[in-house]
Write an enzyme that holds these catalytic residues in place. Structure first.
Site, mmCIF file in Angstrom:
data_model
loop_
_atom_site.group_PDB
_atom_site.id
_atom_site.type_symbol
_atom_site.label_atom_id
_atom_site.label_comp_id
_atom_site.label_asym_id
_atom_site.label_seq_id
_atom_site.Cartn_x
_atom_site.Cartn_y
_atom_site.Cartn_z
ATOM 1 N N ARG A 1 -2.136 -6.109 -8.400
ATOM 2 C CA ARG A 1 -1.041 -7.079 -8.270
ATOM 3 C C ARG A 1 -1.106 -8.170 -9.107
ATOM 4 O O ARG A 1 0.005 -8.708 -9.462
ATOM 5 C CB ARG A 1 -1.166 -7.763 -6.848
ATOM 6 C CG ARG A 1 -1.219 -6.736 -5.785
ATOM 7 C CD ARG A 1 -1.598 -7.374 -4.384
ATOM 8 N NE ARG A 1 -3.239 -7.598 -4.690
ATOM 9 C CZ ARG A 1 -3.838 -8.085 -3.251
ATOM 10 N NH1 ARG A 1 -3.542 -8.134 -2.322
ATOM 11 N NH2 ARG A 1 -5.310 -8.036 -3.732
ATOM 12 N N HIS B 1 0.600 -1.174 0.008
ATOM 13 C CA HIS B 1 -0.041 0.066 0.054
ATOM 14 C C HIS B 1 0.929 1.250 -0.054
ATOM 15 O O HIS B 1 0.848 2.349 -0.900
ATOM 16 C CB HIS B 1 -0.783 -0.085 1.342
ATOM 17 C CG HIS B 1 -1.920 -1.014 1.334
ATOM 18 N ND1 HIS B 1 -2.030 -1.795 2.496
ATOM 19 C CD2 HIS B 1 -2.867 -1.421 0.562
ATOM 20 C CE1 HIS B 1 -3.095 -2.560 2.278
ATOM 21 N NE2 HIS B 1 -3.439 -2.386 0.965
ATOM 22 N N SER C 1 -3.545 -7.319 3.162
ATOM 23 C CA SER C 1 -3.484 -7.382 4.435
ATOM 24 C C SER C 1 -3.929 -8.738 5.235
ATOM 25 O O SER C 1 -3.647 -8.943 6.570
ATOM 26 C CB SER C 1 -4.533 -6.224 4.715
ATOM 27 O OG SER C 1 -4.175 -4.857 4.342
ATOM 28 N N LYS D 1 -18.397 -5.566 8.217
ATOM 29 C CA LYS D 1 -17.280 -6.509 8.449
ATOM 30 C C LYS D 1 -16.438 -6.006 9.834
ATOM 31 O O LYS D 1 -16.392 -4.710 9.872
ATOM 32 C CB LYS D 1 -16.432 -5.793 6.893
ATOM 33 C CG LYS D 1 -15.671 -7.283 6.648
ATOM 34 C CD LYS D 1 -14.946 -6.738 5.312
ATOM 35 C CE LYS D 1 -13.898 -7.725 4.833
ATOM 36 N NZ LYS D 1 -13.092 -7.283 3.830
#
Length: 159
Positions: free
Chosen positions: A90, A17, A127, A41
């Site tokens: 990614r 990040h 993460s 969440k």
């Protein structure tokens, strides 16, 4: 003034990040890091702690602002006159999802999305993986800033 936003949950922020934020900060006069609030969440870190960690690890850039948001990212952009979203990619699987989001955002308000290829060093990094490895006692010090390692250790010690 050229503005952009780097959105995400950042639970926690990783070196991947940071790489994207740093690169965006060199391209734009002002970069907002928008920390997404998803009430459905439960994150490892509370929103306020994520914001504090991000502010600490991005303080050297000087042109990065960190705020939380709830709702549509395009509304966040509209309220702050931000014409561009910067997203790191990614893998091809990221592109499929992010392209749909970019097209939707552009169709809603005209906000453009710029895709930045992730540094290969961080192409596997997420993460979720950091949290999993840290929860099992693995060393994540090469994946996140030192402040995050400390916060992870403190948080996981309470569980």
């Amino acid at each position: 003034m050229r503005r952009a936003v780097c959105p995400g949950s950042f639970d926690p922020i990783t070196n991947g990040h940071l790489d994207i934020i740093a690169r965006a900060s060199r391209l734009y006069d002002e970069v907002y890091v928008a920390v997404m609030i998803n009430k459905s969440k439960k994150g490892l870190f509370e929103i306020d702690q994520r914001i504090q960690l991000i502010r600490e690890v991005t303080s050297e850039y000087g042109n990065v602002r960190v705020e939380s948001f709830h709702g549509l990212l395009v509304d966040f952009c509209k309220q702050r006159d931000i014409p561009a979203i910067v997203k790191g990619l990614r893998a091809v699987s990221d592109f499929d999802y992010e392209l749909q989001m970019a097209q939707m955002n552009n169709g809603l308000t005209g906000v453009e999305t710029l895709f930045v290829p992730t540094n290969p060093t961080y192409s596997f990094l997420s993460s979720s993986l950091v949290k999993e490895v840290a929860a099992w006692g693995g060393d994540v010090s090469h994946l996140v800033p030192p402040q995050v390692v400390e916060a992870l250790n403190e948080r996981l010690a309470r569980d």
